[in-house]
Design a protein around this motif. Structure first.
Motif, PDB file in Angstrom:
ATOM      1  N   PRO A 678      21.003 -46.708  23.095  1.00 35.51           N
ATOM      2  CA  PRO A 678      21.006 -47.827  24.043  1.00 35.51           C
ATOM      3  C   PRO A 678      22.304 -47.864  24.835  1.00 35.51           C
ATOM      4  O   PRO A 678      23.326 -47.321  24.413  1.00 35.51           O
ATOM      5  N   PHE A 679      22.259 -48.518  25.987  1.00 33.75           N
ATOM      6  CA  PHE A 679      23.452 -48.660  26.812  1.00 33.75           C
ATOM      7  C   PHE A 679      23.476 -50.069  27.387  1.00 33.75           C
ATOM      8  O   PHE A 679      22.457 -50.747  27.509  1.00 33.75           O
ATOM      9  N   ARG A 680      24.689 -50.513  27.733  1.00 36.94           N
ATOM     10  CA  ARG A 680      24.893 -51.830  28.323  1.00 36.94           C
ATOM     11  C   ARG A 680      25.573 -51.656  29.678  1.00 36.94           C
ATOM     12  O   ARG A 680      26.451 -50.802  29.830  1.00 36.94           O
ATOM     13  N   ILE A 681      25.179 -52.458  30.654  1.00 39.65           N
ATOM     14  CA  ILE A 681      25.766 -52.406  31.991  1.00 39.65           C
ATOM     15  C   ILE A 681      26.591 -53.661  32.214  1.00 39.65           C
ATOM     16  O   ILE A 681      26.110 -54.774  32.037  1.00 39.65           O
ATOM     17  N   LEU A 682      27.863 -53.478  32.588  1.00 47.12           N
ATOM     18  CA  LEU A 682      28.741 -54.607  32.874  1.00 47.12           C
ATOM     19  C   LEU A 682      29.838 -54.148  33.828  1.00 47.12           C
ATOM     20  O   LEU A 682      30.485 -53.125  33.593  1.00 47.12           O
ATOM     21  N   ASP A 683      30.024 -54.914  34.896  1.00 47.99           N
ATOM     22  CA  ASP A 683      31.103 -54.673  35.857  1.00 47.99           C
ATOM     23  C   ASP A 683      31.124 -53.233  36.367  1.00 47.99           C
ATOM     24  O   ASP A 683      32.179 -52.596  36.484  1.00 47.99           O
ATOM     25  N   GLY A 684      29.949 -52.702  36.660  1.00 46.77           N
ATOM     26  CA  GLY A 684      29.871 -51.384  37.252  1.00 46.77           C
ATOM     27  C   GLY A 684      30.052 -50.228  36.297  1.00 46.77           C
ATOM     28  O   GLY A 684      30.204 -49.075  36.737  1.00 46.77           O
ATOM     29  N   SER A 685      30.041 -50.499  35.002  1.00 41.90           N
ATOM     30  CA  SER A 685      30.182 -49.442  34.009  1.00 41.90           C
ATOM     31  C   SER A 685      29.055 -49.518  32.996  1.00 41.90           C
ATOM     32  O   SER A 685      28.523 -50.599  32.711  1.00 41.90           O
ATOM     33  N   ALA A 686      28.706 -48.367  32.456  1.00 42.97           N
ATOM     34  CA  ALA A 686      27.739 -48.295  31.364  1.00 42.97           C
ATOM     35  C   ALA A 686      28.503 -48.082  30.068  1.00 42.97           C
ATOM     36  O   ALA A 686      29.411 -47.243  30.005  1.00 42.97           O
ATOM     37  N   THR A 687      28.140 -48.823  29.047  1.00 44.66           N
ATOM     38  CA  THR A 687      28.813 -48.738  27.750  1.00 44.66           C
ATOM     39  C   THR A 687      27.847 -48.188  26.714  1.00 44.66           C
ATOM     40  O   THR A 687      26.708 -48.649  26.601  1.00 44.66           O
ATOM     41  N   VAL A 688      28.318 -47.192  25.957  1.00 46.12           N
ATOM     42  CA  VAL A 688      27.535 -46.558  24.902  1.00 46.12           C
ATOM     43  C   VAL A 688      28.338 -46.582  23.620  1.00 46.12           C
ATOM     44  O   VAL A 688      29.548 -46.316  23.633  1.00 46.12           O
ATOM     45  N   ASP A 689      27.689 -46.909  22.508  1.00 49.28           N
ATOM     46  CA  ASP A 689      28.328 -46.894  21.201  1.00 49.28           C
ATOM     47  C   ASP A 689      28.012 -45.584  20.482  1.00 49.28           C
ATOM     48  O   ASP A 689      26.877 -45.096  20.502  1.00 49.28           O
ATOM     49  N   ILE A 690      29.030 -45.024  19.834  1.00 43.50           N
ATOM     50  CA  ILE A 690      28.878 -43.796  19.047  1.00 43.50           C
ATOM     51  C   ILE A 690      29.285 -44.109  17.619  1.00 43.50           C
ATOM     52  O   ILE A 690      30.416 -44.558  17.371  1.00 43.50           O
ATOM     53  N   ALA A 691      28.397 -43.874  16.684  1.00 39.59           N
ATOM     54  CA  ALA A 691      28.689 -44.196  15.284  1.00 39.59           C
ATOM     55  C   ALA A 691      29.802 -43.312  14.743  1.00 39.59           C
ATOM     56  O   ALA A 691      30.729 -43.796  14.077  1.00 39.59           O
ATOM     57  N   ASP A 692      29.735 -42.005  15.000  1.00 39.37           N
ATOM     58  CA  ASP A 692      30.771 -41.095  14.508  1.00 39.37           C
ATOM     59  C   ASP A 692      30.691 -39.775  15.263  1.00 39.37           C
ATOM     60  O   ASP A 692      29.660 -39.418  15.825  1.00 39.37           O
ATOM     61  N   ILE A 693      31.810 -39.080  15.273  1.00 40.67           N
ATOM     62  CA  ILE A 693      31.907 -37.735  15.859  1.00 40.67           C
ATOM     63  C   ILE A 693      32.571 -36.842  14.829  1.00 40.67           C
ATOM     64  O   ILE A 693      33.635 -37.170  14.298  1.00 40.67           O
ATOM     65  N   GLU A 694      31.946 -35.695  14.570  1.00 41.36           N
ATOM     66  CA  GLU A 694      32.590 -34.738  13.685  1.00 41.36           C
ATOM     67  C   GLU A 694      33.519 -33.825  14.478  1.00 41.36           C
ATOM     68  O   GLU A 694      34.723 -33.836  14.273  1.00 41.36           O
TER      69      GLU A 694
END
Length: 704
Positions: A678-694
């Motif tokens: 999922p993504f969120r749109i606010l103030d001209g930006s898209a926000t994505v959450d990442i649980a973890d990166i190896e």
């Protein structure tokens, strides 16, 4: 192994001149002389498949031929018997629809060739044959002689004629310094009027003339070899091995015409070298050839000075090095010396990294690396000048580079060779870490960039000399910086500080401090226009005896200069070697100052923002269909040394990506994890959450 009379037909099907566009994962195998009797072709065919390699670079000839060459004095492996190791793997690779590049190495010859043709041998300053530094009994060749222009041309033509290849790859082809043979003496004198240089002093006009003659000769050699290849196989090319800095070996027009694909020979870390340096040389090549595909050559072994070429690096480090190249838009190439395998621990990490590339290639392969920030690469302007000054430019560049990595800001390089108004206009902020030598035309291009609303962050001696090394009485960009120089630059300064002055975005984040470490190389300046001074210079004072360590004078003069231009851009000038100080001592204050200066000069929120704990190299890629943010996880207690033992996963993270004007987000996907998010749109930006990166994650936003 196939016998000579069992070889498949080498008649080539019609090949496209665009073959290189689908050569995106490379296996390189460098044979050693006893491989023909010992190696297992089936093992290598399995490696091709496991790594999803679609191209191979394979040893063919030069110092040793791994095919039954018919050219006199072309040394054929004494272990070859009635086999053809090169032809065998060419045929197997073609069965897998792989592209093939034949590797030649012309830097040395055996004693019989040296005796038959002494004119092929490089001579020392005392006119003695140059014996190989690592292998007694063989000799270093003269790169500028008939050995390369005639003999190696015959070798290249023979390989291209006999085998179904797409390219020839030249390794160690540029020579090893000045050769004092008769041909070099005569040719250099005819071109310059000088005798060959006796010193390597960069300020010596004879040395400068020799460097220019060498550049012209090597440029002609690349074109000559490429023409020879194309005369046999019109779709094919000769590709010289090079690093980002070795672009200075050629005239750019020749690379544009003859080299459709380029490679960075930066096989692994050496001593203290962080993983992001794997992608740095790729940026340097892209700084000149923005649209040309570039591959990163990675060794499966360590790259330290003792040269343990037949050893294996740790799996996590191999993977991280390859991932670092992918992050910055480089396709992977791994190299193995010796076809026999005493240690196969490299196979699985290479396969994993290559398979990751295969997973992300459908998206990243259609995109171009992009950024709103660029560092001017001064490597080419410095090519004729003092190695110590090149070294200082490199230290300042490295400091700014690492500061931007820590700040999680994507950025590119821009070569000073193509620093035109048009090229500059692609960026919002241009950084001159210590661009000491700038021509009047280059200064004018930067001035026009600022007049059009662009922003600059500059430091130290930027524009104090012209492109020929002549000192100026003031900065070439004095009007842009808003300062004038009041005293000659000083070096080897100890106990230098700059004082926080007032409240300004550039000096924020230093709560509790009145001053921070300043430079070891200083330029005294005073403002000439309406500027702000976020930091004031503190006159340096003794560092011993301890009882004498206190300031004698209050803060005075410019420590950091900032100004807003009439066109709405911003300029920051730091009159000391902040990049070198940060890289050398890694005190966080200087990294924060660089980050603050760049963010203030940007004048807006950065196009990529990453929130969460960890250290990341960030690469931004884009096209008309979407954008992708590569996040390389550098978080590790050994990050600055490089000897990675294991990966340390990080998370959770939040990634904000600016949406270009007129675009709408259709979907967000994590390419490495292989899932839509999922993504969120606010103030001209898209926000994505990442649980973890190896090790690596790629956030892909597709436009509607």
């Amino acid at each position: 192994m196939l016998k000579l009379d069992d070889r498949p037909s080498v008649a080539s099907p019609q090949r496209s001149p665009d073959w290189y566009k689908s050569a995106t994962r490379w296996t390189q195998l460098t044979f050693v002389e006893d491989d023909p009797q010992r190696y297992d072709p089936a093992f290598w065919v399995d490696v091709f498949k496991r790594t999803k390699s679609n191209a191979i670079c394979l040893s063919a000839g030069g110092y040793i031929a791994y095919y039954p060459s018919e050219i006199p004095l072309h040394h054929v492996s004494k272990f070859i018997g009635d086999t053809d190791p090169f032809g065998t793997l060419v045929a197997e690779a073609r069965k897998l629809d792989m592209h093939v590049m034949a590797r030649v190495d012309p830097h040395a010859i055996h004693a019989d060739a040296a005796q038959a043709h002494p004119e092929w041998v490089s001579l020392t300053a005392d006119r003695q044959p140059r014996e190989h530094w690592a292998m007694p009994g063989i000799y270093v060749t003269c790169a500028y002689s008939s050995y390369n222009f005639d003999f190696m041309t015959d070798v290249i033509v023979e390989i291209a004629t006999k085998y179904d290849i797409d390219a020839l790859f030249g390794n160690r082809w540029q020579g090893h310094g000045v050769c004092y043979c008769k041909a070099c003496e005569d040719n250099f004198r005819a071109a310059s009027g000088f005798d060959l240089p006796q010193t390597s002093s960069a300020s010596d006009p004879i040395w400068q003339a020799w460097a220019a003659w060498r550049r012209t000769t090597l440029t002609r050699l690349v074109a000559h070899w490429d023409d020879a290849v194309k005369a046999v196989r019109p779709h094919a090319s000769f590709i010289p091995n090079m690093s980002g800095s070795s672009l200075m070996e050629f005239d750019l027009s020749v690379i544009k015409k003859h080299c459709p694909i380029l490679f960075v020979d930066h096989q692994g870390r050496r001593n203290v070298e962080p993983a992001w340096s794997a992608g740095r040389n790729g940026k340097r090549i892209r700084a000149t050839f923005r649209d040309r595909p570039v591959g990163l050559i990675t060794s499966i072994g360590p790259e330290e000075i003792p040269r343990w070429k037949d050893s294996v690096q740790t799996g996590p480090e191999i993977e991280q090095w390859i991932h670092a190249g992918i992050t910055q838009g480089l396709f992977p190439w791994f190299t193995k010396f010796n076809a026999c395998i005493p240690d196969d621990r490299w196979v699985e990490p290479v396969a994993q990294a290559f398979n990751l590339h295969a997973d992300v290639e459908p998206v990243l392969g259609s995109m171009m690396p992009t950024a709103e920030i660029a560092i001017i690469d001064p490597a080419t302007t410095l090519r004729h000048w003092d190695p110590d000054k090149r070294h200082l430019a490199e230290l300042n560049d490295l400091g700014f580079y690492h500061a931007l990595v820590e700040a999680r800001l994507p950025f590119e390089f821009l070569s000073d060779q193509i620093m035109t108004v048009e090229a500059l206009s692609r960026y919002k902020v241009v950084i001159l870490a210590n661009a000491t030598y700038l021509s009047d035309a280059q200064c004018e291009a930067l001035r026009a960039f600022v007049a059009a609303g662009g922003s600059i962050v500059a430091a130290h001696q930027t524009s104090l000399f012209d492109e020929k090394g002549a000192p100026r009485t003031d900065f070439g960009l004095a009007d842009v910086f808003g300062v004038t120089m009041t005293a000659a630059p000083r070096g080897n300064v100890r106990n230098s500080y700059v004082a926080i002055n007032g409240d300004h975005p550039i000096n924020r984040g230093y709560e509790g401090a009145q001053r921070i470490i300043g430079g070891t190389e200083l330029v005294a300046v005073e403002p000439t226009t309406d500027v702000e001074l976020p930091f004031l210079a503190i006159p340096d004072f003794p560092d011993l005896p301890m009882e004498e360590v206190y300031p004698r004078l209050p803060p005075q003069g410019a420590g950091v200069v900032a100004r807003t231009t009439a066109a709405g851009g911003r300029v920051v000038y730091v009159p000391w070697n902040i990049g070198e100080v940060f890289w050398t001592y890694m005190a966080p204050d200087q990294g924060r100052l660089i980050s603050n200066a760049v963010r203030w000069a940007l004048g807006k929120r950065a196009e990529v923002e990453v929130e969460g704990k960890g250290v990341f190299d960030v690469g931004l890629h884009g096209n008309d269909e979407g954008r992708a943010v590569c996040l390389l996880n550098l978080t590790n207690p050994m990050m600055m040394k490089g000897p990675l033992r294991d990966t340390w996963p990080v998370g959770p993270l939040t990634v904000k990506l600016e949406i270009p004007q007129g675009k709408t987000v259709k979907s967000a996907r994590l390419l490495v994890s292989g899932k839509d998010v999922p993504f969120r749109i606010l103030d001209g930006s898209a926000t994505v959450d990442i649980a973890d990166i190896e090790t690596l994650e790629v956030v892909h936003l597709a436009w509607a």
